[in-house]
Scaffold this motif. Structure first.
Motif, PDB file in Angstrom:
ATOM      1  N   GLN A  58       0.820  -1.224   0.000  1.00 57.52           N
ATOM      2  CA  GLN A  58       0.000   0.000   0.000  1.00 57.52           C
ATOM      3  C   GLN A  58       0.851   1.271   0.000  1.00 57.52           C
ATOM      4  O   GLN A  58       0.361   2.355  -0.335  1.00 57.52           O
ATOM      5  CB  GLN A  58      -0.919   0.009   1.240  1.00 57.52           C
ATOM      6  N   ILE A  59       2.114   1.156   0.390  1.00 53.99           N
ATOM      7  CA  ILE A  59       2.944   2.359   0.578  1.00 53.99           C
ATOM      8  C   ILE A  59       2.997   3.209  -0.696  1.00 53.99           C
ATOM      9  O   ILE A  59       2.665   4.394  -0.677  1.00 53.99           O
ATOM     10  CB  ILE A  59       4.383   1.986   1.029  1.00 53.99           C
ATOM     11  N   GLU A  60       3.414   2.592  -1.777  1.00 55.82           N
ATOM     12  CA  GLU A  60       3.631   3.320  -3.029  1.00 55.82           C
ATOM     13  C   GLU A  60       2.345   4.023  -3.506  1.00 55.82           C
ATOM     14  O   GLU A  60       2.365   5.233  -3.733  1.00 55.82           O
ATOM     15  CB  GLU A  60       4.191   2.335  -4.075  1.00 55.82           C
ATOM     16  N   PRO A  61       1.228   3.290  -3.651  1.00 55.82           N
ATOM     17  CA  PRO A  61       0.018   3.985  -4.118  1.00 55.82           C
ATOM     18  C   PRO A  61      -0.509   5.042  -3.148  1.00 55.82           C
ATOM     19  O   PRO A  61      -1.231   5.947  -3.554  1.00 55.82           O
ATOM     20  CB  PRO A  61      -1.007   2.847  -4.285  1.00 55.82           C
ATOM     21  N   MET A  62      -0.142   4.965  -1.880  1.00 62.93           N
ATOM     22  CA  MET A  62      -0.640   5.954  -0.913  1.00 62.93           C
ATOM     23  C   MET A  62       0.092   7.287  -1.020  1.00 62.93           C
ATOM     24  O   MET A  62      -0.455   8.340  -0.684  1.00 62.93           O
ATOM     25  CB  MET A  62      -0.479   5.421   0.524  1.00 62.93           C
ATOM     26  N   LEU A  63       1.379   7.207  -1.462  1.00 66.68           N
ATOM     27  CA  LEU A  63       2.253   8.380  -1.379  1.00 66.68           C
ATOM     28  C   LEU A  63       1.652   9.680  -1.928  1.00 66.68           C
ATOM     29  O   LEU A  63       1.808  10.727  -1.337  1.00 66.68           O
ATOM     30  CB  LEU A  63       3.582   8.092  -2.102  1.00 66.68           C
ATOM     31  N   GLU A  64       0.963   9.573  -3.080  1.00 67.56           N
ATOM     32  CA  GLU A  64       0.488  10.819  -3.694  1.00 67.56           C
ATOM     33  C   GLU A  64      -0.720  11.439  -2.985  1.00 67.56           C
ATOM     34  O   GLU A  64      -1.060  12.586  -3.242  1.00 67.56           O
ATOM     35  CB  GLU A  64       0.186  10.607  -5.184  1.00 67.56           C
ATOM     36  N   TYR A  65      -1.358  10.700  -2.099  1.00 66.48           N
ATOM     37  CA  TYR A  65      -2.574  11.239  -1.480  1.00 66.48           C
ATOM     38  C   TYR A  65      -2.406  11.697  -0.037  1.00 66.48           C
ATOM     39  O   TYR A  65      -3.267  12.364   0.499  1.00 66.48           O
ATOM     40  CB  TYR A  65      -3.689  10.174  -1.510  1.00 66.48           C
ATOM     41  N   ILE A  66      -1.345  11.285   0.591  1.00 66.43           N
ATOM     42  CA  ILE A  66      -1.291  11.477   2.046  1.00 66.43           C
ATOM     43  C   ILE A  66      -0.091  12.331   2.483  1.00 66.43           C
ATOM     44  O   ILE A  66       0.854  12.530   1.731  1.00 66.43           O
ATOM     45  CB  ILE A  66      -1.233  10.116   2.781  1.00 66.43           C
ATOM     46  N   ASP A  67      -0.163  12.818   3.722  1.00 64.45           N
ATOM     47  CA  ASP A  67       0.950  13.598   4.280  1.00 64.45           C
ATOM     48  C   ASP A  67       1.679  12.837   5.372  1.00 64.45           C
ATOM     49  O   ASP A  67       2.825  13.144   5.674  1.00 64.45           O
ATOM     50  CB  ASP A  67       0.421  14.919   4.836  1.00 64.45           C
ATOM     51  N   CYS A  68       0.998  11.886   5.994  1.00 66.61           N
ATOM     52  CA  CYS A  68       1.646  11.148   7.078  1.00 66.61           C
ATOM     53  C   CYS A  68       1.094   9.725   7.145  1.00 66.61           C
ATOM     54  O   CYS A  68      -0.125   9.531   7.170  1.00 66.61           O
ATOM     55  CB  CYS A  68       1.389  11.868   8.409  1.00 66.61           C
ATOM     56  N   PHE A  69       2.002   8.763   7.133  1.00 67.16           N
ATOM     57  CA  PHE A  69       1.601   7.361   7.304  1.00 67.16           C
ATOM     58  C   PHE A  69       1.344   7.113   8.789  1.00 67.16           C
ATOM     59  O   PHE A  69       2.140   7.540   9.632  1.00 67.16           O
ATOM     60  CB  PHE A  69       2.729   6.414   6.877  1.00 67.16           C
ATOM     61  N   GLN A  70       0.267   6.411   9.085  1.00 66.82           N
ATOM     62  CA  GLN A  70       0.023   5.971  10.461  1.00 66.82           C
ATOM     63  C   GLN A  70       0.236   4.463  10.494  1.00 66.82           C
ATOM     64  O   GLN A  70      -0.327   3.742   9.680  1.00 66.82           O
ATOM     65  CB  GLN A  70      -1.413   6.333  10.834  1.00 66.82           C
ATOM     66  N   VAL A  71       1.095   4.017  11.418  1.00 68.85           N
ATOM     67  CA  VAL A  71       1.246   2.575  11.620  1.00 68.85           C
ATOM     68  C   VAL A  71       0.410   2.235  12.833  1.00 68.85           C
ATOM     69  O   VAL A  71       0.618   2.779  13.924  1.00 68.85           O
ATOM     70  CB  VAL A  71       2.722   2.175  11.841  1.00 68.85           C
ATOM     71  N   GLY A  72      -0.568   1.377  12.652  1.00 68.37           N
ATOM     72  CA  GLY A  72      -1.507   1.070  13.722  1.00 68.37           C
ATOM     73  C   GLY A  72      -0.907   0.178  14.792  1.00 68.37           C
ATOM     74  O   GLY A  72       0.149  -0.453  14.596  1.00 68.37           O
ATOM     75  N   ALA A  73      -1.612   0.134  15.915  1.00 63.27           N
ATOM     76  CA  ALA A  73      -1.156  -0.641  17.072  1.00 63.27           C
ATOM     77  C   ALA A  73      -0.854  -2.085  16.685  1.00 63.27           C
ATOM     78  O   ALA A  73       0.132  -2.670  17.120  1.00 63.27           O
ATOM     79  CB  ALA A  73      -2.217  -0.590  18.153  1.00 63.27           C
TER      80      ALA A  73
END
Ligand code: PEP
Ligand code: MN
Length: 347
Positions: free
Chosen positions: A171-186
């Motif tokens: 998911q990392i690559e396709p998310m890059l253009e839409y988001i400002d900060c990745f959240q890694v869940g618990a």
């Protein structure tokens, strides 16, 4: 490392321990009292397991005195880490940043309204999960990339930044253009492969504390991301599982000042998942800022009773507005302030 020998340890056993320490690169200082011999290992040896020494013949106890999280440790950057986002918002400075939004992205209308309410309440980040880690495979799993597009549009309209959960490497690559900060869940705090990959991206990450993670484990997970070269990392206390059932989790407020002592990374509090009940969220949000949090991550839904996930812990929009006002009054007590609201052209 300190190795305390048993009172009945033989000279041969003591010698064996010293040899092993020297082999690893320690400079060994020996102190023999009337009863016990203490061996102090100083220097910078390579990797070693303290448990290896704990089980050597004649050893009473062995302790590691230097931490394993070299890059996450406060000493690496005593002045603290400041993360600067594309619109100039800084996390880790004097201003405390408030992030809010629904648990899940449910529809374009829900997110558009959420963004408006979050911005008007004075927050700077829109939160919302498009990939949802749900305890049951039959629960709503999120809208995926479509949800991220919706978030980006809504956030841009109101000058907000987007923080959202990444669940797996693909998911990392396709998310890059839409988001400002990745959240890694618990649930993914110890997904070491995911953490390693996030160390290679040039996008900030918010790492949430695992459901049963010790503070040392949080810092070692942080080390995975930092050691890949991504220093734009913040940590998030979101409650841990204990024997207590009065709240969804036990919100460990003390983790906030403890982390601030141990690491240079900004620390964010998530009282929503911490307590799981909306009426308890404001007091825990205030307490988080009092405890030194650099930011807050909270759930708010335009209509919590209809939320597809975590409705019971989601604030009503007017509650969020009221809370941010209170936070603004409280922050100066601890020499902080809450970051001013975005100036809305069409407000
Ligand atoms: C969330 O932020 O909605 C979430 C799933 O949080 P956590 O990973 O802390 O449970
Ligand atoms: Mn949630």
């Amino acid at each position: 490392m300190i190795v305390a020998m048993q009172s009945q340890a033989t000279d041969e056993q003591i010698q064996d321990v010293i040899e092993r320490m020297v082999e690893l690169g320690f400079n060994v200082h020996r102190t023999s009292g009337d009863v016990q011999t203490i061996l102090a290992g100083v220097g910078t040896p390579g990797q070693f397991e303290v448990t290896e020494f704990q089980v050597l013949p004649g050893v009473h106890q062995a302790y590691r005195i230097s931490s394993q999280y070299k890059l996450a440790g406060r000493g690496f950057r005593p002045e603290g880490t400041k993360i600067t986002f594309s619109n100039g918002v800084v996390v880790g400075g004097k201003e405390v940043v408030v992030m809010a939004g629904p648990c899940s992205v449910e529809s374009r209308e829900q997110i558009a309204l959420s963004a408006k309410q979050v911005a008007e309440a004075g927050c700077r980040f829109l939160r919302g999960g498009a990939f949802k880690p749900r305890s049951s495979p039959y629960s709503f799993q999120g809208m995926g990339i479509d949800g991220l597009k919706i978030m980006r549009d809504a956030a841009d309209e109101y000058g907000l930044l987007v923080i959202t959960e990444v669940m797996e490497i693909s998911q990392i690559e396709p998310m890059l253009e839409y988001i400002d900060c990745f959240q890694v869940g618990a649930r993914n705090m110890q997904n070491f492969n995911l953490l390693r990959e996030l160390g290679h991206v040039r996008k900030p990450v918010c790492l949430k504390r695992g459901i049963a993670a010790t503070i040392e484990e949080v810092l070692l997970s942080a080390e995975y991301i930092l050691s890949g070269g991504n220093y734009d990392l913040m940590l998030c206390e979101r409650g841990i599982r204990t024997f207590e059932t009065a709240t969804r989790n036990t919100y460990d407020i003390s983790a906030i000042p403890v982390l601030k002592q141990l690491t240079h990374l900004p620390v964010v509090g998530d009282p929503s998942h911490g307590v799981g009940k909306r009426d308890l969220v404001p007091s825990m949000a205030l307490a988080s800022v009092a405890a030194g949090a650099d930011g807050l991550l909270m759930e708010m839904h335009p209509n919590p009773d209809k939320a597809m996930s975590d409705g019971a812990q989601s604030l009503f929009p007017e509650e969020l507005t009221k809370l941010v006002k209170k936070l603004r009054m409280l922050a100066p007590v601890v020499d902080r302030s809450i970051m001013p609201a975005v100036e809305l052209a069409h407000a």
